[in-house]
Design a protein around this motif. Structure first.
Motif, mmCIF file in Angstrom:
data_model
loop_
_atom_site.group_PDB
_atom_site.id
_atom_site.type_symbol
_atom_site.label_atom_id
_atom_site.label_comp_id
_atom_site.label_asym_id
_atom_site.label_seq_id
_atom_site.Cartn_x
_atom_site.Cartn_y
_atom_site.Cartn_z
ATOM 1 N N CYS A 1 7.643 5.049 0.183
ATOM 2 C CA CYS A 1 6.277 5.492 -0.138
ATOM 3 C C CYS A 1 5.785 4.834 -1.421
ATOM 4 O O CYS A 1 4.643 4.371 -1.503
ATOM 5 C CB CYS A 1 6.240 7.012 -0.285
ATOM 6 S SG CYS A 1 6.378 7.921 1.267
ATOM 7 N N ALA A 2 6.666 4.804 -2.442
ATOM 8 C CA ALA A 2 6.289 4.205 -3.725
ATOM 9 C C ALA A 2 6.004 2.715 -3.566
ATOM 10 O O ALA A 2 5.042 2.184 -4.137
ATOM 11 C CB ALA A 2 7.388 4.449 -4.750
ATOM 12 N N ALA A 3 6.831 2.019 -2.776
ATOM 13 C CA ALA A 3 6.619 0.587 -2.564
ATOM 14 C C ALA A 3 5.326 0.333 -1.793
ATOM 15 O O ALA A 3 4.576 -0.613 -2.083
ATOM 16 C CB ALA A 3 7.812 0.000 -1.817
ATOM 17 N N LEU A 4 5.068 1.174 -0.800
ATOM 18 C CA LEU A 4 3.828 1.052 -0.039
ATOM 19 C C LEU A 4 2.624 1.284 -0.938
ATOM 20 O O LEU A 4 1.608 0.568 -0.853
ATOM 21 C CB LEU A 4 3.862 2.067 1.106
ATOM 22 C CG LEU A 4 2.901 1.864 2.276
ATOM 23 C CD1 LEU A 4 3.230 0.578 3.022
ATOM 24 C CD2 LEU A 4 2.982 3.058 3.231
ATOM 25 N N HIS A 5 2.751 2.277 -1.810
ATOM 26 C CA HIS A 5 1.662 2.600 -2.732
ATOM 27 C C HIS A 5 1.398 1.446 -3.685
ATOM 28 O O HIS A 5 0.246 1.090 -3.967
ATOM 29 C CB HIS A 5 2.029 3.867 -3.503
ATOM 30 C CG HIS A 5 0.861 4.539 -4.145
ATOM 31 N ND1 HIS A 5 0.977 5.493 -5.107
ATOM 32 C CD2 HIS A 5 -0.477 4.385 -3.951
ATOM 33 C CE1 HIS A 5 -0.220 5.901 -5.487
ATOM 34 N NE2 HIS A 5 -1.119 5.239 -4.795
ATOM 35 N N GLU A 6 2.461 0.848 -4.179
ATOM 36 C CA GLU A 6 2.304 -0.288 -5.096
ATOM 37 C C GLU A 6 1.613 -1.456 -4.402
ATOM 38 O O GLU A 6 0.753 -2.124 -4.984
ATOM 39 C CB GLU A 6 3.674 -0.716 -5.616
ATOM 40 C CG GLU A 6 3.609 -1.827 -6.651
ATOM 41 C CD GLU A 6 4.969 -2.171 -7.214
ATOM 42 O OE1 GLU A 6 5.036 -3.097 -8.052
ATOM 43 O OE2 GLU A 6 5.962 -1.523 -6.831
ATOM 44 N N ALA A 7 1.967 -1.707 -3.136
ATOM 45 C CA ALA A 7 1.336 -2.796 -2.391
ATOM 46 C C ALA A 7 -0.146 -2.531 -2.169
ATOM 47 O O ALA A 7 -0.976 -3.445 -2.250
ATOM 48 C CB ALA A 7 2.049 -2.971 -1.046
ATOM 49 N N LEU A 8 -0.504 -1.287 -1.881
ATOM 50 C CA LEU A 8 -1.921 -0.943 -1.705
ATOM 51 C C LEU A 8 -2.699 -1.205 -2.978
ATOM 52 O O LEU A 8 -3.780 -1.809 -2.958
ATOM 53 C CB LEU A 8 -2.047 0.529 -1.308
ATOM 54 C CG LEU A 8 -3.478 1.076 -1.190
ATOM 55 C CD1 LEU A 8 -4.143 0.542 0.074
ATOM 56 C CD2 LEU A 8 -3.492 2.601 -1.182
ATOM 57 N N ARG A 9 -2.148 -0.787 -4.107
ATOM 58 C CA ARG A 9 -2.854 -0.901 -5.375
ATOM 59 C C ARG A 9 -2.863 -2.323 -5.915
ATOM 60 O O ARG A 9 -3.661 -2.654 -6.793
ATOM 61 C CB ARG A 9 -2.232 0.051 -6.389
ATOM 62 C CG ARG A 9 -2.634 1.505 -6.176
ATOM 63 C CD ARG A 9 -4.077 1.705 -6.566
ATOM 64 N NE ARG A 9 -4.732 2.738 -5.789
ATOM 65 C CZ ARG A 9 -6.017 3.004 -5.858
ATOM 66 N NH1 ARG A 9 -6.799 2.292 -6.630
ATOM 67 N NH2 ARG A 9 -6.552 3.953 -5.132
ATOM 68 N N ALA A 10 -1.999 -3.169 -5.386
ATOM 69 C CA ALA A 10 -1.957 -4.553 -5.858
ATOM 70 C C ALA A 10 -3.155 -5.365 -5.373
ATOM 71 O O ALA A 10 -3.496 -6.391 -5.968
ATOM 72 C CB ALA A 10 -0.659 -5.220 -5.395
#
Length: 652
Positions: free
Chosen positions: A460-469
């Motif tokens: 979830c955290a990795a997915l969130h980081e990719a979205l915000r990138a």
């Protein structure tokens, strides 16, 4: 750049002045002369205003055209946003958008609407309206019904309800009334036409001898009203003042105890806002209105609302508002007027413009500073739901239980996640909306998680980081596989009639263009949710994420799979009836095509799928032939009809 014929009225340019006070550079183009309130008004810019007078041809708000030369020159400049404050179906809107296209001006545009009656306009207005709405980056509506209609007619996002503004300082001063008479002075300000309900006000005066009435305005009903006043013996208690100069309107309000807005809906017309009600409230005058159109939204809670055309109810409410409830309503009116101040309106427009113009770039680490919450729409299968919830239970999680099972409520209590029971099974989209309307973390990004899917907290955290990138992403999804390790396709091209024909002739692999991510594990950006709005609840099961993603695509957003992040997805884990799933799937496809491509587009798709399936039912063998025949039968009858029949069968 703002284009608005009504801004010829100096008072109504308060929006632009307040936007400039917020640091915005606003250039206004308005009608050189316009008829407002029964009198012609000339645009006279005051010091500091960037207001360009433009000649007009015609007087009807939907049928007039601007002199194109000032618009052409203005559209040669660069703007962050173009605000066309005209109805989407109007010729003026079509003119501005045509000139924008010819000028190759790529600034996003927003529209305005007040139309709160669902009307089907004749060509070309119907086509102009849909074209404008489908391509707009934002819509402001002065009443909730108009916002809903704009969305139903093609605007892909969330139309924002922004009230018409009022200058609080202009109306604030009201000296205490010195008379001690028991009479109640009720006022009316507006056009003298039957739909404004002045006849009902006169009937109310005839029923209640304490009422004295002051009527300000002009119009074709004046002679009829004069005759009614004489016939009912009201000449000593009713004044027909004629038109009031705009500069004298605040003084007129100060002569009243209560303002009446007794409008009566007519076929093709109803009240769209009721600015006089807000002006009176700002003046400290209680307001009584009918329930016509948008009046309950404007007056309700801050004034009294009575049934349209009910003279007895109007008479009683006018006396009540001016006597026993005067202090209460005066304070409530001040509060409501403040919500419609130009400063408040400018704040709302600033948010609209920020949403329409795109997103500021964010560093890759921004996801760490943006909250994340999880929404799961469940229907039975507590064991599957437990597997989905346990890895993410440390995050803010809401479970919307469409099955209303005590076992699921107990599971949520055990795991420490929020449980919501909507009391019905409205489908996936309705369940998501229940959670979106009652957020655990307002402003957070939202992870939609199927109860038959599993994703770890780290993923979830990795997915969130990719979205915000990437600030252009509205949604992202992880790579997915089932329990046996088989990879599932996550990114798909948006369905269209052209692609349906490619599939029908066996060339589906040649599809290209924008793509979306399936909704089993889908992370939605908060800013995109704010602009696009809720899920369409007409999609009971399947295609709801496709519809939302396509609407986001029309507003300029993108969607992407993140292959480095993985999740498990059983697929259909909460339903074992494959035929019912198939019926829901194709029925949702029909809704999608009808919504976005119209009846002609859907019939083209229907023909393509039927012919392709019919050919396969002849050429293929074994189970594939059976599947092809069933699909051909579904599309011959119409998937929506098949779904309806299955639903009726299950109920019986």
């Amino acid at each position: 750049m703002r284009v608005s014929h009504s801004a010829a009225v100096e008072e109504w340019r308060g929006r632009e002045r307040s936007l400039r006070a917020r640091g915005m550079d606003v250039e206004l183009l308005s009608a050189r002369r316009w008829h407002a309130g029964g009198a012609e008004t000339a645009l006279t810019p005051i010091a500091g205003e960037q207001a360009i007078p433009v000649g007009t041809w015609g007087r009807h708000p939907a049928l007039f055209l601007y002199d194109p030369r000032p618009l052409w020159r203005a559209l040669g400049q660069r703007y962050d946003v173009i605000d066309v404050h005209e109805e989407p179906f109007s010729l003026a809107t079509a003119e501005v958008l045509l000139l924008r296209w010819l000028r190759r001006n790529r600034a996003p545009f927003v529209l305005y609407t007040a139309q709160n009656l669902l009307k089907r306009y004749p060509p070309p207005f119907r086509w102009l309206e849909r074209h404008a709405l489908r391509r707009a980056s934002g819509v402001s509506a002065c009443n909730p019904a108009a916002a809903r209609i704009a969305q139903s007619k093609g605007f892909p996002g969330r139309a924002r309800v922004i009230p018409l503004g009022v200058d609080l300082e202009r109306y604030a001063s009201r000296p205490a009334k010195t008379e001690t008479s028991d009479d109640v002075v009720a006022g009316f300000l507006g056009r003298l036409v039957p739909e404004k309900g002045v006849g009902t006000l006169l009937e109310a005066a005839a029923l209640e001898p304490r009422l004295r009435v002051r009527i300000a305005g002009s119009g074709p009903s004046r002679e009829h009203l004069e005759a009614t006043i004489a016939a009912r013996g009201l000449a000593d208690r009713v004044e027909l003042l004629g038109p009031v100069d705009p500069d004298d309107v605040p003084a007129f309000y100060r002569t009243l105890d209560v303002l009446a807005v007794p409008s009566i809906p007519r076929p093709g017309w109803t009240e769209q806002f009721g600015r006089v009600a807000v002006e009176a409230m700002a003046s400290g005058i209680p307001v009584v209105s009918s329930d016509a159109g948008a009046l309950p939204d404007v007056v309700g809670g801050a004034g009294l609302v009575v049934p349209a055309g009910d003279a007895a109810a109007l008479a009683a409410a006018l006396v009540e508002a001016a006597t026993s409830r005067a202090t209460e309503l005066r304070q409530a009116g001040f509060t409501r007027a403040a919500e419609c101040s130009w400063d408040a309106v400018a704040r709302d427009y600033a948010e609209l413009y920020e949403s329409a113009t795109g997103r500021a770039e964010e560093p890759a680490s921004a996801g760490a500073h943006r909250a994340l919450e999880v929404v799961v729409v469940a229907y039975g299968s507590p064991d599957l739901l437990r597997r989905a919830l346990e890895p993410v239970r440390a995050l803010p999680v809401t479970v919307v239980d469409n099955s209303s099972l005590p076992e699921i409520a107990a599971l949520c209590d055990e795991l420490g996640v929020r449980y919501l029971d909507p009391g019905r099974n409205g489908g996936f989209a309705a369940g998501v909306n229940v959670a979106l309307r009652d957020r655990l973390v307002p402003g957070a990004d939202v992870l939609l998680l199927n109860p038959d899917a599993v994703i770890s907290a780290d993923a979830c955290a990795a997915l969130h980081e990719a979205l915000r990138a990437d600030p252009a992403l509205a949604s992202v999804g992880p790579a997915q596989s089932d329990g046996r390790g088989h990879r599932a396709r996550v990114e798909w091209p948006f369905p269209s009639p052209r692609k349906a024909w490619l599939e029908a002739v066996g060339l589906g692999r040649l599809q290209w263009g924008a793509r979306y991510v399936i909704g089993s594990v889908l992370l939605l950006r908060a800013e995109a949710l704010d602009q696009v709005g809720e899920f369409d609840e007409r999609f009971f099961l399947y295609a709801e994420e496709t519809d939302w993603a396509y609407r986001a695509h029309l507003l300029g957003w993108r969607h992407r799979e993140i292959p480095s992040v993985n999740a498990l997805h059983a697929g259909g884990g909460t339903s074992t009836d494959s035929r019912r799933r198939e019926a829901h799937f194709f029925a949702s496809q029909e809704r999608y095509y009808r919504k976005h491509f119209g009846t002609v587009g859907w019939q083209s798709v229907r023909a393509a799928v039927f012919l392709g399936a019919a050919a396969r039912s002849v050429l293929l063998r074994d189970d594939r032939r059976t599947v092809a025949r069933r699909r051909a039968a579904i599309f011959w009858r119409s998937p929506a009809q098949v779904e309806t029949q299955l639903d009726r069968t299950s109920v019986s």
